[in-house]
Design a protein around this motif. Sequence first.
Motif: not given
Length: 333
Positions: A135-150
Amino acid sequence: MSATEAVRAGSHTAETEFILLGFGRGLWMEMFPFVMFLVIYIITMLGNTILVLIIGADSQLHTSMYFLLTNLSLLELGNSSSIAPRAMVSFLSGSKAISYNGCATQFFFVTFFLTTEGFVLAAMVYDQYLAICNPLRYPITMSKWVCIWLVVGSYICGCANSMVQTGFTFTLLFCGSNEMDHFFCDGPPLISLSCSDTFFNNIVMFTLCGLIIVSTALITLVSYVYIISTILRINSAEGRHKAFSTCTSHLVVVALFYVSTALMYAQLTRLAFLYPRKVVSIFYTLFAPMLNPFIYSLRNKDVKDALRRTMSKKSLVKCVAFPQKSVKTNSIG
């Protein structure tokens, strides 16, 4: 060219349409499926459209999980729309024919939507894993662009698989009967109509389906092992309940999808006789898209809260738009 090849080539070029037999002929065998498909299609369109609109209208739902859920609902809309309207027209009019190009187009889009849905569901599991286990690293590891690329990657993989399967299927020669015992253009019944050697096509379809199902299922299984083990380590019962409730809806949708795909995959094997193809197809192409929005809306507190906020805003707009009417009512009282 030999005489046999010439006959086959001539038959192939003369083949301009297929006959989708559906559920048989007769008033009952055509009207009952029409009514069933119509009800399911209307509920699917309303449920998924409302879910997309609620997510889009509520800023608190503008997160990666609900972005993925929006794409899942859009895929469900596309999947149902690529099958149900054409089938209903056939049931109502009695015309069973579909053109060769129309069949290829339908096959492409059905394969595309189903494959992409599998990858989007796997991305949703990965999102749940990061949110609960890191949960602490979630905002970084699941950023907007990561989500878009997924999401983009899911669409690319779905399109690639659909292009390969459509290309391999529709390069076959169809020189025998053009009657397909189905209500839409699906892979196994199409291949069974071919007079070509279909061994390689069956291997390709079997392998591609197997790789996609196994890879996405493996991601799902491993992620949920970590998710459940993390939740069980939470000290408070309230915390465990809250964590479980966030992933229950997705777990139900994933279970529906993999039960459907497992049955669909069985159609490519010798177990096909155990599962009537049309019954299985109705489940994974129509029932699952209809149920998914209700699973997320009825079991998801965030969606229910967003719906209440949306309805409250509409009530407030009405009060602001018609103040004179309210004043007049109060003065009479």
